[in-house]
Design an enzyme around this catalytic site. Sequence first.
Site, short mmCIF file in Angstrom:
data_model
loop_
_atom_site.label_atom_id
_atom_site.label_comp_id
_atom_site.label_asym_id
_atom_site.label_seq_id
_atom_site.Cartn_x
_atom_site.Cartn_y
_atom_site.Cartn_z
N CYS A 128 -11.57 -18.71 57.79
CA CYS A 128 -10.05 -19.06 58.04
C CYS A 128 -9.55 -18.69 59.37
CB CYS A 128 -9.28 -18.32 56.69
SG CYS A 128 -9.92 -18.78 55.31
N HIS B 80 -14.94 -14.18 56.58
CA HIS B 80 -13.48 -14.07 56.40
C HIS B 80 -13.12 -14.31 57.98
CE1 HIS B 80 -12.48 -14.07 52.50
NE2 HIS B 80 -13.08 -12.85 52.20
#
Length: 369
Positions: free
Chosen positions: A221, A165
């Site tokens: 991301c 992440h």
Amino acid sequence: MLMLVDCSNCRTPLQLPAGARSIRCAICQAITRVADPRSLPPPLPHQQSHATPSTYNYHAPPSPYNHLPSFGQTPSVNGKKRAVICGISYKKTKHELKGCINDAKCMKYLLINKFRFPESSILMLTEEETDRYRTPTKHNIRMAMHWLIQGCEPGDSLVFHFSGHGSQQRNYTGDEIDGFDETLCPLDFETQGMIVDDEINATIVKPMPHGVRLHAIVDACHSGTMLDLPFLCRMDGSGRYVWEDHSPPSGIFKGTNGGEVISFSGCDDDQTSADTASLSKVTSTGAMTFSFIQAIERGHGTTYGDMLTSMRTTIRQTDVGGSSGGGGAVTSLLGMLLTGGSLGIGGLRQEPQLTASEPFDVYTKRFSL
């Protein structure tokens, strides 16, 4: 003697003098109070620190990876090679991802078999590791980044790969054009905080000496400028490109100490994958690592421009999980990565990005790790 404490507001690592009960962060100006300095991590060797908005000081304690081979023990014809590979699944949490550890395994296989990295010079940080220093916690990732650049010399090739992440947080120093810092999320980010792009830049970009090359592959991301490099290759659909100057408005220097740093990332800073928080999908992370390795395996990675174009084309395809042609173990691993679950790639709104410490002609500069 100095001690390390994270800023209570922006999580910047700060050096707390022995006996001090509070410290003001030079990045966000917040005051962090420490009730009992004895509860902090072990003291660091004394080093002069002038933490201002134009400097970012993080000094690690002695590396627990000293038992691994040094550069001098891993010779190769074109210099020595070393890599840090992080794959985080956040298993049994609401942030769980399915493909990231597979990403790490695929990348390790590629480095060893395609680019001749010695296996002993690749440091894997995943939840499958049994060594406590090789779980992808915030502390261990920090230590691994310092290990990566220790003792590097002209001719050396370094790789930093992260699959997991990524996020953003408000920037208070004026060194981000969009007003946000990009961050990596270690395994324990909910309790220990994220790793901010300023720290990544200060640790593995700024110290890079002349003649040393670092490639970062960041599969997360908000990863477009995760290394805070000063130049971003803005390429359109036809392959035309310009280098955008992303030097901070504040004037903070984000380049190297003469070395070369180039980063491939999964998407632009303002892009996310709608499935990154899902328990069953990991489209952005798996797709990016897949496209990076596939470009190399299919022979589309001759130049950096070819690499970027190929990666973007692959991600736009709807049958990425199908046969990639050419066979081989890497292809099989990638097939596992993208077909082991509900991993529909079609409709992804992400474009891999290329950033660098210095601009160059992407269609003449040959790609190699």
